[in-house]
Design an enzyme around this catalytic site. Structure first.
Site, short mmCIF file in Angstrom:
data_model
loop_
_atom_site.label_atom_id
_atom_site.label_comp_id
_atom_site.label_asym_id
_atom_site.label_seq_id
_atom_site.Cartn_x
_atom_site.Cartn_y
_atom_site.Cartn_z
CB SER A 28 -0.90 0.01 1.24
OG SER A 28 -1.54 1.26 1.41
CE1 TYR A 47 -4.66 -2.17 4.89
CE2 TYR A 47 -3.62 -0.03 4.56
CZ TYR A 47 -4.22 -1.16 4.05
OH TYR A 47 -4.39 -1.30 2.69
#
Length: 295
Positions: free
Chosen positions: A186, A199
């Protein structure tokens, strides 16, 4: 000093069930009013003809777009998903409309037995495995690090990175020369995300895992790469992955001024899965709306 036993600071079990946060994620794409764009945008050219692929989180979002694009390019595709049966069946139907074959596998990939069962089903059905796409993930926004419970922390790592270890371990005996592994990291790994601490940490781990696994497998003729999407319009964010008040501006802070669509990311996974990227391993592609990041 108290004789009472202190509460454990970590979760004392190997597998953590879904957290009690509502709504449960990743959510149903079928329930979204503004549906993401998943359709492949060009005719297939046989770049995965004869190949067998596993796509985790393949029922919705980036996984859905990738699975259907793989099918258009000739691959048979196994879809791993958590619990969204309607979304998964929709993807299977689309794969068959592309003239290919689908296999559905329901379960929590944070449990190593689920990944083992998935690989067994794939080998029993098709006898080979050529491409593994580790895309499944979850995120829980928290403004304050003190609000991240031990259960949530382990759960996020369990889903996002432990599952990749488990699946690669299960798949490794069946991955031969020419096989490809593509992991989903990401932009948060590169830029940080103040409300996605756990995350983002998993995405950093995924990038390190990708580079290290590449070094581990490259002499076997197995390539390992990753894709680092920016803000993409998928069920993950409106179903709890972002605070509701932030959704109206989701993706507007990118240079392109908008979130991406899943079918704008899927071609990056295809490129890394097929022979077009035969001289690439340990690398990361960045479909992120124009943000310049290192690595």
């Amino acid at each position: 000093m108290s004789s009472q036993t202190a509460e454990p600071e970590t979760v004392d079990k190997a597998f953590v069930e879904e957290t009690g946060e509502q709504p449960r994620m990743p959510g149903h794409e079928s329930q979204m009013d503004d549906k993401p764009d998943w359709e492949p945008r060009y005719p297939g050219s046989g770049r995965l003809k004869g190949k067998v692929a596993i796509v985790t989180g393949g029922d919705s979002g980036i996984g859905r777009a990738t699975a259907i694009l793989f099918a258009r390019e000739g691959a048979k595709v196994a879809i791993a998903y958590l619990e969204e049966d309607d979304d998964a069946q929709f993807v299977a139907d689309q794969i068959e409309k592309e003239g290919s074959e689908a296999l559905l596998h329901r379960g929590d990939l944070g449990d190593p037995e689920v990944g083992k069962a998935l690989v067994r089903k794939v080998i029993d059905k098709w006898g080979r495995l050529d491409v593994l796409v580790n895309n499944a993930g979850e995120q829980h926004p928290d403004e304050d690090i003190r609000d991240i419970t031990a259960e949530q922390l382990q759960r996020t790592f369990q889903t996002n990175i432990f599952s990749m270890f488990y699946l690669v371990q299960a798949a490794r005996p069946h991955l031969k020369k020419g096989a490809a592994i593509v992991n989903c990291t990401s932009i948060t790994m590169y830029k940080g995300a103040p409300i996605l601490l756990d995350y983002s940490a998993t995405k950093g781990a995924i990038t390190a895992f990708t580079r290290s696994l590449s070094e581990n497998l490259v002499k076997e003729g197995i390539r390992v790469n990753a894709v680092a999407p920016g803000p993409i319009w998928t069920p993950l964010n409106p179903f709890g992955g972002q605070p509701p008040e932030k959704m109206k501006d989701f993706g507007k802070d990118t240079p392109m001024g908008r979130p991406g669509q899943p079918n704008e990311v899927a071609p990056a996974f295809l490129f890394l899965a097929c022979e077009d990227s035969s001289y690439m391993s340990g690398q990361v592609l960045h479909p992120n709306g124009g943000s310049v990041v290192n690595g």
